[in-house]
Design an enzyme around this catalytic site. Structure first.
Site, PDB file in Angstrom:
ATOM      1  N   LYS A 118      34.090  10.652  19.847  1.00 28.21           N
ATOM      2  CA  LYS A 118      34.453  10.609  18.424  1.00 28.21           C
ATOM      3  C   LYS A 118      35.846  10.026  18.168  1.00 28.21           C
ATOM      4  O   LYS A 118      36.075   9.369  17.146  1.00 28.21           O
ATOM      5  CB  LYS A 118      34.411  12.023  17.837  1.00 28.21           C
ATOM      6  CG  LYS A 118      33.046  12.686  17.870  1.00 28.21           C
ATOM      7  CD  LYS A 118      32.180  12.245  16.719  1.00 28.21           C
ATOM      8  CE  LYS A 118      30.832  12.944  16.700  1.00 28.21           C
ATOM      9  NZ  LYS A 118      29.885  12.282  15.798  1.00 28.21           N
ATOM     10  N   GLU A 122      33.556  15.133   7.033  1.00 26.08           N
ATOM     11  CA  GLU A 122      32.602  16.224   7.204  1.00 26.08           C
ATOM     12  C   GLU A 122      32.544  16.541   8.693  1.00 26.08           C
ATOM     13  O   GLU A 122      32.855  15.686   9.519  1.00 26.08           O
ATOM     14  CB  GLU A 122      31.215  15.789   6.719  1.00 26.08           C
ATOM     15  CG  GLU A 122      30.402  14.951   7.711  1.00 26.08           C
ATOM     16  CD  GLU A 122      30.992  13.581   8.036  1.00 26.08           C
ATOM     17  OE1 GLU A 122      31.730  13.055   7.187  1.00 26.08           O
ATOM     18  OE2 GLU A 122      30.716  13.059   9.135  1.00 26.08           O
ATOM     19  N   SER A 125      28.722  11.802  26.365  1.00 26.07           N
ATOM     20  CA  SER A 125      29.528  11.554  25.168  1.00 26.07           C
ATOM     21  C   SER A 125      30.589  12.608  24.892  1.00 26.07           C
ATOM     22  O   SER A 125      31.541  12.355  24.163  1.00 26.07           O
ATOM     23  CB  SER A 125      28.612  11.428  23.956  1.00 26.07           C
ATOM     24  OG  SER A 125      27.784  12.570  23.861  1.00 26.07           O
TER      25      SER A 125
END
Lengths: 270, 396
Positions: B87, B109, B376
């Protein structure tokens, strides 16, 4: 099925009387199917010039808490799209002349099939459709279906639109132009801030259909101010739905309060 | 006005948002185009990725969890990136775009809190004010991440509307943005939402795949046979796929969460079991009922618990360029434990879905095969949750 242009007839009549349109918004199926029908009849009986009706939706991104809760109330009774059309058909049968507009989200239309949805809307007696999450640049398939079914496709004119976009919106909106009273989402808490006069002039220069202002219209003073600034009408959604929410346990009192609200809001258009 | 970049992926994507948000999305598209062509911006972005976030991340060959001698399995170690997941890449990019647009506030969000954490760290670093919407249920379930975000100066706003999870947090962020776009950027966390977000998020994660290409050629002298990544919204998957889409010989596999099984009502497999529709501004595959009301998704992994998928994945699925499969909670939990126990790496539950499918492929392979899994994120955030589940199962 008639092809009369109820919006044109309405705005011509209002102009002759030198008054504006008052258009209440309510959510179909809120709080339940039968009360919803009674609510809509009360709105018309007390002077609503046209109706703006919402279809309940699970994810209403353009709506504040009041309209969200109205959706949730309707959906909690498993209120379906078919029920929405059924209520509209009853309203149309009782009131052949009132203009009926829908305000809803695109996924309800996609899911049914765009052509099918517009055909059903026409069948039920709908005059116009405004899709809250379809901007001009995604509008073509919806506009095509609207035209094929003799339904007006309403577009929103936001206060931040550049000249090029506003001209395109003015050119393509039909029936009326939904002039956004302010940025943000629906709600009665924040008052409209759009410089109405300037926006109305820009729309008129582009020969747009009559400008009806919505978002942040909750009192007769708001209506008066909008009309005197040049708007052709005003829409009150959250303020109307707040009354429904307030009297959920007492339907007769709800209907009486709604009737009084519509009367004073309509009086403010004169 | 029309878009400068292509806003669609085949029939999917688009900008299904209120007219009011179009100027803000156009401004973002223009800022992104300018930034991509601005060497100064690229220098700052790449510098942050390298010296702050820790890129490039390693490509690790597993030693113990694959028994089939024909198979070589690599993990792309996004778990080692600052923040604990991929991210951080795109958040740094969008935070720099925020500053470039002269905006001072960031709206985001978050579901599990990973995107919120990444947003909070980037905003702390770059002097932006962050307000992060998080479903009220998730605020309760993900207390450590809520504390992380607050520690880094972000405001965390619990969302009670709807189901109180990620979908409702996105709705609330969009509502906020429609009143505040003049000084706030909506820093969307995945490769979904209205154009230009799916494109921006892909391009700001593209280095994952580009690094894999360089690393695998150095180690193996050829491209991998398969690349496997989990798909919720699909940002880590599109990030590792993007550089390989034109290499037809490389199989691209997205793994959706099957939850308690795709034939139950509790899953999040929008491609496998959903249908086409519009959610959060994009036309894509979504989970919906016969009227088009959005259904609740479910997954043991909060990061995959989303009832839609990024529009480019919908397109890659339809044209057959990528395959989308699904893995259940139990299979993901097994892979989670296996990687911890045999390789000393605790993966995120999200990434465990990709690993679980890669292990099935490894077992079935009957010729020499190189598989790359996008690991990830790391599993620290999942420890309490998994601990509780394993205790309930009597496995601990």
């Amino acid at each position: 099925m008639s092809n009369i242009n109820r919006y044109a007839a309405l705005f011509e009549k209002l102009a002759n009387n030198n008054e504006g349109a008052f258009v209440p918004f309510v959510m179909l199926g809120d709080p339940d199917l039968e009360t919803s029908y009674k609510i809509i009849c009360t709105l018309v009986d007390n002077g609503a010039d046209a109706l703006e009706l919402g279809f309940p939706y699970s994810d209403p991104i353009a709506d504040g808490p009041t309209i969200q809760k109205a959706s949730i109330r309707a959906l909690s009774h498993h209120f379906k799209t078919a029920d929405s059309f059924a209520v509209i058909a009853r309203v149309r049968a009782k009131y052949p002349d009132v203009a009926i507009g829908l305000l809803l989200y695109s996924n309800l239309v996609f899911r049914r099939g765009i052509e099918t949805f517009y055909a059903e809307a026409k069948q039920a007696g709908v005059d116009s459709i405004l899709l809250a999450d379809v901007p001009l640049r995604e509008g073509t398939p919806f506009r095509t279906a609207a035209e094929a079914n003799g339904i007006k496709q309403i577009l929103i004119a936001p206060p931040n639109a550049n000249d090029e976009d506003l001209a395109a919106i003015a050119k393509q909106t039909q029936g009326y132009t939904y002039l956004l009273g302010r940025a943000g989402v629906t709600g009665a808490e924040a008052t409209a801030t759009t410089p109405v006069h300037e926006m109305v002039m820009r729309l008129k220069q582009n020969n747009a259909a009559p400008a009806v202002i919505g978002f942040g219209i909750s009192t007769p003073e708001h209506v008066k101010a909008a009309i005197s600034a040049g708007a052709d009408g005003a829409i009150a959604g959250s303020a109307t739905v707040n009354i429904i929410e307030k009297y959920l346990d007492d339907v007769p009192a709800m209907l009486q309060a709604l009737g009084e609200f519509v009367s004073v809001m309509k009086a403010a258009t004169r | 006005m029309s878009n400068k970049l292509d806003s669609k992926f085949g029939q999917y994507g688009g900008m299904y948002v209120p007219e009011l948000l179009i100027p803000a999305l156009d401004q973002l598209e223009q800022a992104f185009i300018d930034a991509q062509n601005d060497p100064e911006f690229q220098k700052e972005f790449i510098g942050l990725l390298k010296d702050y976030a820790g890129r490039p991340t390693p490509l690790t060959k597993v030693r113990n969890i694959v028994s089939n001698p024909l198979v070589t399995l690599y993990l792309k170690r996004e778990d080692l990136l600052h923040g604990g997941a991929h991210k951080t890449n795109q958040v740094l990019g969008q935070a720099l775009l925020t500053k470039r647009m002269g905006k001072t506030h960031v709206i985001a969000e978050t579901g599990a809190g990973q995107h919120g954490t990444a947003t909070a760290l980037a905003c702390a670093l770059l002097g932006l004010k962050a307000r992060i919407y998080m479903g009220a249920k998730d605020v309760e379930r993900q207390a450590p991440n809520v504390f992380r975000m607050r520690l880094m100066g972000a405001e965390v706003i619990p969302v009670n509307a709807g189901s109180g999870t990620l979908k409702d947090a996105v709705n609330e962020a969009l509502r906020d943005w429609s009143g505040t776009y003049e000084n706030a950027h909506y820093l969307l966390g995945t490769a979904a939402g209205p154009h230009p977000f799916p494109t921006i998020v892909r391009e700001f994660h593209r280095m994952i795949g580009e690094e894999v290409r360089e690393q695998i050629i150095q180690k193996e002298g050829r491209l991998p046979d398969s690349i496997v990544a989990c798909v919720g919204g699909g940002s880590n998957a599109i990030g590792i796929f993007a550089d390989f889409i034109d290499d037809e010989q490389v199989q691209l596999i997205g793994v959706e969460p099957a939850g308690k099984g795709v034939n139950t009502s509790e899953h999040g497999a929008a491609i496998a079991k959903g249908s086409s529709g519009v959610l959060h501004g994009a036309h894509t595959y979504i989970m919906q009922d016969d009227d088009g009301q959005i259904e609740e998704s479910y997954s043991v992994s909060a990061g995959l618990d989303y009832p839609a998928v990024g529009p480019q994945h919908a397109h890659l699925h339809d044209i057959g360029r990528a395959q989308y499969v699904s893995v259940t909670d139990d299979e993901a939990l097994d892979a989670f434990q296996l990687l911890a126990c045999k390789e000393g790496i605790i993966p995120a539950l999200e990434s465990s879905h990709a690993l679980a499918h890669a292990l099935k492929m490894a077992e079935a392979a009957d010729k020499e095969t190189i598989i790359v899994v996008n690991l990830s994120g790391r599993g620290d955030k999942d420890l309490d949750h998994v601990n509780r589940i394993l205790k309930e199962k009597g496995a601990l």
